[in-house]
Design an enzyme around this catalytic site. Structure first.
Site, PDB file in Angstrom:
ATOM      1  N   PHE A 113      -1.534   3.379   1.619  1.00 38.05           N
ATOM      2  CA  PHE A 113      -0.387   3.647   1.902  1.00 38.05           C
ATOM      3  C   PHE A 113       0.585   3.271   0.691  1.00 38.05           C
ATOM      4  CE2 PHE A 113       4.200   3.568   2.461  1.00 38.05           C
ATOM      5  CZ  PHE A 113       4.088   4.546   3.187  1.00 38.05           C
ATOM      6  N   ASP A 152      -1.902   0.167  -7.126  1.00 40.98           N
ATOM      7  CA  ASP A 152      -0.529   0.246  -6.197  1.00 40.98           C
ATOM      8  C   ASP A 152      -0.673  -1.325  -5.618  1.00 40.98           C
ATOM      9  OD1 ASP A 152       1.020   0.186  -4.271  1.00 40.98           O
ATOM     10  OD2 ASP A 152       0.680   2.263  -3.465  1.00 40.98           O
ATOM     11  N   LYS A 162       9.018  -3.800  -4.415  1.00 41.87           N
ATOM     12  CA  LYS A 162       8.868  -3.823  -3.284  1.00 41.87           C
ATOM     13  C   LYS A 162       9.554  -5.676  -3.748  1.00 41.87           C
ATOM     14  CE  LYS A 162       5.952  -3.300   0.618  1.00 41.87           C
ATOM     15  NZ  LYS A 162       6.996  -2.922   1.221  1.00 41.87           N
TER      16      LYS A 162
HETATM   17  N1  PLP Z   1       2.717   1.510  -2.250  1.00 42.82           N
HETATM   18  C1  PLP Z   1       2.685   0.571  -0.853  1.00 42.82           C
HETATM   19  C2  PLP Z   1       1.297  -0.472  -1.552  1.00 42.82           C
HETATM   20  C3  PLP Z   1       2.803  -0.151   0.160  1.00 42.82           C
HETATM   21  O1  PLP Z   1       2.813  -0.858   0.714  1.00 42.82           O
HETATM   22  C4  PLP Z   1       4.375   0.820  -0.004  1.00 42.82           C
HETATM   23  C5  PLP Z   1       4.907   0.354   1.615  1.00 42.82           C
HETATM   24  O2  PLP Z   1       5.077  -0.788   2.197  1.00 42.82           O
HETATM   25  C6  PLP Z   1       5.008   1.424  -1.106  1.00 42.82           C
HETATM   26  C7  PLP Z   1       3.331   2.096  -1.926  1.00 42.82           C
HETATM   27  C8  PLP Z   1       5.793   2.830  -1.040  1.00 42.82           C
HETATM   28  O3  PLP Z   1       7.471   1.900  -1.283  1.00 42.82           O
HETATM   29  P1  PLP Z   1       8.331   2.419  -0.529  1.00 42.82           P
HETATM   30  O4  PLP Z   1       8.773   2.120   0.712  1.00 42.82           O
HETATM   31  O5  PLP Z   1       9.606   1.026  -1.630  1.00 42.82           O
HETATM   32  O6  PLP Z   1       8.588   3.694  -0.995  1.00 42.82           O
END
Ligand code: PLP
Length: 395
Positions: free
Chosen positions: A136, A221, A250
């Site tokens: 994700f 990520d 986050k």
């Molecule tokens: N990358 C990862 C691993 C995530 O868990 C998330 C959100 O849950 C995101 C990216 C996306 O982040 P945002 O919701 O701040 O755009």
């Protein structure tokens, strides 16, 4: 409560299934609703409130900054941006940072940088990015395209071209997927939304070696697992390797919206004035909060507590697995990102937890996910386990 729920339901896009609870206050590991009911928060705003709700040092830093300057354009320098970037660089592999406002934005920046660097370095368009099944990376078009889960794609095609998915933790599949137009491999060191998937010990090292060998970039990520969540400041530290690019969001702002894309100097050179921009990224109040988050993670025992409580929590959950073998299939995680895979759907368990005053959530339909603040105490973990025990006994 009723009015807030009704107004929200009538006026805001129905993109979230919300619980009928209006939260009005948070401190540490607890939140309270508008009727004064207390909840133990083992979701932390989805891995955001790593230091708990309203951590005093972060609130103080943001409040002090609020009195001085709310916003300026990135045409000017500010002290909080310099302070946070200095802290992040000193304590990571990176030499340069681009600040933004969310995880998706941080990943967008990473994908753009990877393409531009590859074009400049190799003089031809190497644009493909290999990502993982059950990954994700966000909801914008590029990050949605990078996300290896069909359910998020439905209705939004055509997606951005240039993304290939391979199974996580399968080095042979990755090796096979790399070809002349591949510019990067992008992955979460531990998958969060895809069911809390922890790779085997040497997988990430093998990925790193393969990327060096093929001269392609490795993007981590760490939006969900960075900022202390696994018991180290960044998850890559567990594996004795460094990525070329890393994204954070986050927990970075301690509850305020912050994102960051970090890279080593050689790769970072591909972004020059005009390559990328955002109006709000690096906002002084958010940066002041982020600097306080970093200082607290570095100076308090939050990371050590995360490691200790993570081990304790996993052991207690293993105990539940032994007690309810027909309900619990697997326990996995690192530090305080822990998943409990069930043999049944988790939605009803999550609802019952809420009724008992415990906030958790469920990913992939059947994996309960626990993301308590890193400052959680043994007694609070015991309470969570007791609530689960009571609910499982009634299933
Ligand atoms: N990358 C990862 C691993 C995530 O868990 C998330 C959100 O849950 C995101 C990216 C996306 O982040 P945002 O919701 O701040 O755009």
């Amino acid at each position: 409560m009723k009015k807030t729920v009704a107004t929200t339901d009538e006026s805001i896009f129905q993109t979230y299934r919300r619980y009928p609870v209006v939260l009005t206050k948070g401190r540490g590991t607890k939140v309270w609703d508008d009727a004064g009911r207390e909840y133990l928060d083992f979701l932390s705003g989805i891995a955001v409130c790593n230091l708990g709700h309203c951590p005093p040092r972060v609130v103080k830093a943001a409040r002090e900054q609020l009195k001085k300057l709310l916003h300026v354009s990135n045409f000017f320098y500010t002290v909080p941006q310099a302070t946070l970037s200095d802290l992040l660089i000193k304590h990571s592999f990176a030499d340069r940072i681009f600040f933004c406002n969310s995880g998706a934005e941080a990943n967008e920046a990473a994908l753009k940088l990877a393409r531009k660097y590859s074009l400049e370095r190799f003089g031809k368009s190497r644009y493909e990015v290999i990502t993982m099944s059950y990954s994700f990376h966000g909801r914008t078009f590029a990050t949605l395209s990078a996300t290896g889960q069909d359910k998020f794609h439905k209705g939004f095609g055509p997606l951005l071209p240039g993304f290939t998915y391979v199974p996580f933790n399968d080095i042979a599949a990755l090796r096979k997927a790399i070809h002349a137009s591949t510019c990067a491999v992008m992955l979460e060191p531990i998958q969060g939304e895809g069911g809390v998937n922890v790779p085997s010990d040497n997988y990430l090292k093998q990925v790193r070696d393969l990327c060096y060998q093929k001269e392609i970039l490795l993007i981590f990520d760490e939006v969900q697992v960075g900022m202390g969540r696994t018991g180290r400041l960044f998850a890559y530290e567990h594996y004795g390797i460094e990525p070329d690019i890393m994204t954070l969001a986050k927990a970075l702002g301690g509850g305020l919206p912050a994102g960051a894309m970090l890279a080593g100097s050689k790769v970072a050179e591909s972004f020059t004035p005009g390559s990328h921009a955002t109006t709000f990224g690096g906002n002084p109040v958010v940066m002041a909060a982020g600097a306080a988050v970093m200082q607290e993670l570095l100076e308090s025992d939050a990371l050590e507590n995360c490691r200790r409580m993570g081990d304790y929590f996993q052991k207690k959950l293993e105990g539940l697995k032994a007690r309810y073998p027909s309900l619990v299939r697997d326990i996995r995680g690192k530090g305080l990102i822990i998943g409990m895979e069930l043999t049944i759907e988790g939605k009803e368990i999550v609802n019952q937890c809420l009724e008992e005053g415990l906030i958790i959530n469920c990913t992939l339909d059947n994996v309960l996910r626990f993301l308590p603040p890193l400052v959680v105490k043994k007694a609070e973990i015991n309470r969570c386990v007791a609530v689960l025990d009571k609910i499982f006994a009634g299933v």
